[in-house]
Design a protein around this motif. Sequence first.
Motif, mmCIF file in Angstrom:
data_model
loop_
_atom_site.group_PDB
_atom_site.id
_atom_site.type_symbol
_atom_site.label_atom_id
_atom_site.label_comp_id
_atom_site.label_asym_id
_atom_site.label_seq_id
_atom_site.Cartn_x
_atom_site.Cartn_y
_atom_site.Cartn_z
ATOM 1 N N THR A 1 -24.129 -49.730 47.067
ATOM 2 C CA THR A 1 -24.391 -48.298 46.466
ATOM 3 C C THR A 1 -25.006 -47.117 47.202
ATOM 4 N N GLY A 2 -24.982 -47.658 48.741
ATOM 5 C CA GLY A 2 -25.556 -46.513 49.523
ATOM 6 C C GLY A 2 -26.685 -46.087 49.462
ATOM 7 N N SER A 3 -26.792 -44.622 49.812
ATOM 8 C CA SER A 3 -28.298 -44.018 49.536
ATOM 9 C C SER A 3 -27.847 -42.711 49.119
ATOM 10 N N GLU A 4 -28.970 -41.790 48.900
ATOM 11 C CA GLU A 4 -28.682 -40.473 48.266
ATOM 12 C C GLU A 4 -29.744 -39.879 48.810
ATOM 13 N N ILE A 5 -30.174 -38.394 48.817
ATOM 14 C CA ILE A 5 -30.776 -37.777 49.404
ATOM 15 C C ILE A 5 -31.960 -37.453 48.360
ATOM 16 N N SER A 6 -33.107 -37.626 48.757
ATOM 17 C CA SER A 6 -34.241 -37.541 47.651
ATOM 18 C C SER A 6 -34.923 -35.801 47.936
ATOM 19 N N LEU A 7 -35.175 -35.235 47.191
ATOM 20 C CA LEU A 7 -35.925 -34.077 47.237
ATOM 21 C C LEU A 7 -37.199 -34.055 46.670
ATOM 22 N N ASP A 8 -37.817 -35.172 46.263
ATOM 23 C CA ASP A 8 -39.019 -35.061 45.346
ATOM 24 C C ASP A 8 -40.235 -34.816 46.276
ATOM 25 N N ALA A 9 -40.211 -35.222 47.503
ATOM 26 C CA ALA A 9 -41.392 -34.991 48.431
ATOM 27 C C ALA A 9 -41.855 -33.580 48.588
ATOM 28 N N ILE A 10 -40.828 -32.535 48.552
ATOM 29 C CA ILE A 10 -41.084 -31.356 48.848
ATOM 30 C C ILE A 10 -41.024 -30.444 47.668
ATOM 31 N N PRO A 11 -42.194 -29.821 47.241
ATOM 32 C CA PRO A 11 -42.265 -28.847 46.034
ATOM 33 C C PRO A 11 -41.381 -27.817 46.104
ATOM 34 N N GLY A 12 -40.700 -27.819 45.031
ATOM 35 C CA GLY A 12 -39.621 -26.768 44.836
ATOM 36 C C GLY A 12 -38.163 -27.053 45.331
ATOM 37 N N ALA A 13 -38.156 -28.109 46.260
ATOM 38 C CA ALA A 13 -36.866 -28.360 46.754
ATOM 39 C C ALA A 13 -35.938 -28.933 45.555
ATOM 40 N N SER A 14 -36.186 -29.497 44.828
ATOM 41 C CA SER A 14 -35.334 -30.001 43.610
ATOM 42 C C SER A 14 -34.726 -29.257 42.778
ATOM 43 N N GLU A 15 -35.461 -27.959 42.751
ATOM 44 C CA GLU A 15 -34.862 -26.930 41.866
ATOM 45 C C GLU A 15 -33.881 -25.786 42.541
ATOM 46 N N TYR A 16 -33.991 -25.677 43.853
ATOM 47 C CA TYR A 16 -33.386 -24.695 44.511
ATOM 48 C C TYR A 16 -32.390 -25.524 45.642
ATOM 49 N N ALA A 17 -32.681 -26.631 46.285
ATOM 50 C CA ALA A 17 -31.815 -27.138 47.318
ATOM 51 C C ALA A 17 -30.919 -27.810 46.823
ATOM 52 N N LEU A 18 -29.614 -28.009 47.511
ATOM 53 C CA LEU A 18 -28.435 -28.731 47.071
ATOM 54 C C LEU A 18 -28.198 -29.671 47.961
ATOM 55 N N PRO A 19 -28.604 -30.935 47.880
ATOM 56 C CA PRO A 19 -28.083 -32.099 48.736
ATOM 57 C C PRO A 19 -26.595 -31.963 49.196
ATOM 58 N N PHE A 20 -26.370 -32.548 50.237
ATOM 59 C CA PHE A 20 -25.068 -32.540 50.619
ATOM 60 C C PHE A 20 -24.861 -34.018 51.079
ATOM 61 N N TYR A 21 -24.234 -34.957 50.298
ATOM 62 C CA TYR A 21 -24.035 -36.410 50.673
ATOM 63 C C TYR A 21 -23.117 -36.840 49.778
ATOM 64 N N THR A 22 -22.876 -36.648 48.542
ATOM 65 C CA THR A 22 -21.720 -37.186 47.528
ATOM 66 C C THR A 22 -20.609 -36.023 47.363
ATOM 67 N N VAL A 23 -19.051 -36.738 47.013
ATOM 68 C CA VAL A 23 -18.192 -35.847 46.748
ATOM 69 C C VAL A 23 -18.536 -34.934 45.708
ATOM 70 N N GLU A 24 -19.448 -35.147 44.533
ATOM 71 C CA GLU A 24 -19.821 -34.418 43.453
ATOM 72 C C GLU A 24 -20.586 -33.156 44.168
ATOM 73 N N GLN A 25 -21.572 -33.355 45.132
ATOM 74 C CA GLN A 25 -22.153 -32.377 45.849
ATOM 75 C C GLN A 25 -21.310 -31.274 46.636
ATOM 76 N N ALA A 26 -20.297 -32.006 47.198
ATOM 77 C CA ALA A 26 -19.330 -31.130 48.054
ATOM 78 C C ALA A 26 -18.602 -30.354 47.084
ATOM 79 N N LEU A 27 -18.117 -30.698 45.947
ATOM 80 C CA LEU A 27 -17.648 -29.799 44.968
ATOM 81 C C LEU A 27 -18.561 -28.728 44.729
ATOM 82 N N GLU A 28 -19.591 -29.222 44.194
ATOM 83 C CA GLU A 28 -20.798 -28.076 43.827
ATOM 84 C C GLU A 28 -20.891 -26.990 45.001
ATOM 85 N N LEU A 29 -20.967 -27.366 46.181
ATOM 86 C CA LEU A 29 -20.964 -26.515 47.266
ATOM 87 C C LEU A 29 -19.971 -25.569 47.383
#
Length: 419
Positions: free
Chosen positions: A65-93
């Motif tokens: 299942t691999g790994s994914e980027i977690s944004l939980d540790a940084i306040p506000g990151a999950s709301e504004y940051a776009l992780p770049f790790y999966t195919v879905e995230q590349a398409l969103e970018l």
Amino acid sequence: ALQLFSGEAKETTEVDGGDRGCEVSFLQAQVEGIDVDNRKIVVSKSADAAGGIETMEYDALVIATGSEISLDAIPGASEYALPFYTVEQALELKRRLALLDTHLEDAGAIDGENGTDRKQPVNVVVVGGGYSGVELALNLVDRFGGSDGEAQVTLVHRGEQVLEYATDHNRNAGVDRLKSAGVKVMTSTSVEEVLPCEDEDGVISTLEKQQCVVKLSTNDDEEANETLLPTTLLLWTAGATPTSERNTGVRNSVLPRDAMGRILTSPTLNVPQHPNVFAIGDCSRPKKVPYPGTAQVAIQQATVAAWNAYATLTYGNDKNRRRTTGADVESKLLPFKFLNLGEMMTLGSDDATISTLGGMAELSGPAASWLRRWIYAVRMPTARQGLRAAVDGTGRKLARSSALGGGGRRRKSKPVEWN
């Protein structure tokens, strides 16, 4: 994901089963739990887990299942940051960049009519100075027209140097390329918080919903200096972990894990307490010192795990069990031994760096970019996939080179200055 974003691979909904006659069944579902004692997997096929729970039995199980980027540790990151790790995230970018292109074109048209230049600066911030972060930053620079394009790309890394785990050759090539491309590199810098972007009147900017202000802390001579960085697009490549929300179901089991959530296996890549359960890639840890979280580790592990799963099913888990033919051959599982074949990095649409054979073979520049493309095709699981990757990738690369050579580079304007 990077190949899809940079155009080296194309978006497709086709599920390639490899060579004809390959007996592989594909099921898209979410794992809700693993019952290793009864050899069952609980899955849900719908978004509403309560409405579509099913149980599947297995004889051998391989968890990848691999790994994914977690944004939980940084306040506000999950709301504004776009992780770049999966195919879905590349398409969103790609979608967000297309919206940004539209905004810039509309703003340019209005400025042209008024004879003014009131464009808001385009500031793209990439968090994480590892392989993915450097590759993404340089491909973004190329996309916006190079060092004289309409965007300033900033790379934020909390370590003292970027590409700290790369070979000396690749690190030096990467750093030189970052400098020549005009990427602003901020090392020894951590993201403390991500804040909403507001103007002087306290009104949220209408440029894009993802616009924000990144609060940074830079350690300089044992002093922490805070900086507020206005950001049009915030991308995140740091902090990959196997304990992401999507992998919660895999962790819903009695399989042993380390503090990072990786499944502990033996050198034969199976769990000692459950020999018919295997784990490979970023979600596993077969030795005390983890292997690098790279694709070549996972690919090499896949071959060993496939054989060991076959051997387990064919000969059984009992080492004293003999072949059904009566031959005096014991079932032996292969231990995994990682062979470092070197590393390749893309440094833009027509630049790359390669280091292999323990540093005896090193190459960078356009020739390395072509070689990397062909090696990528050769490493495809099947001949048909490799041929398609080579033809598509070569065609797209030639088209880009022709466009750039004929003046088809993306929009050019004066360099963007930071406020």
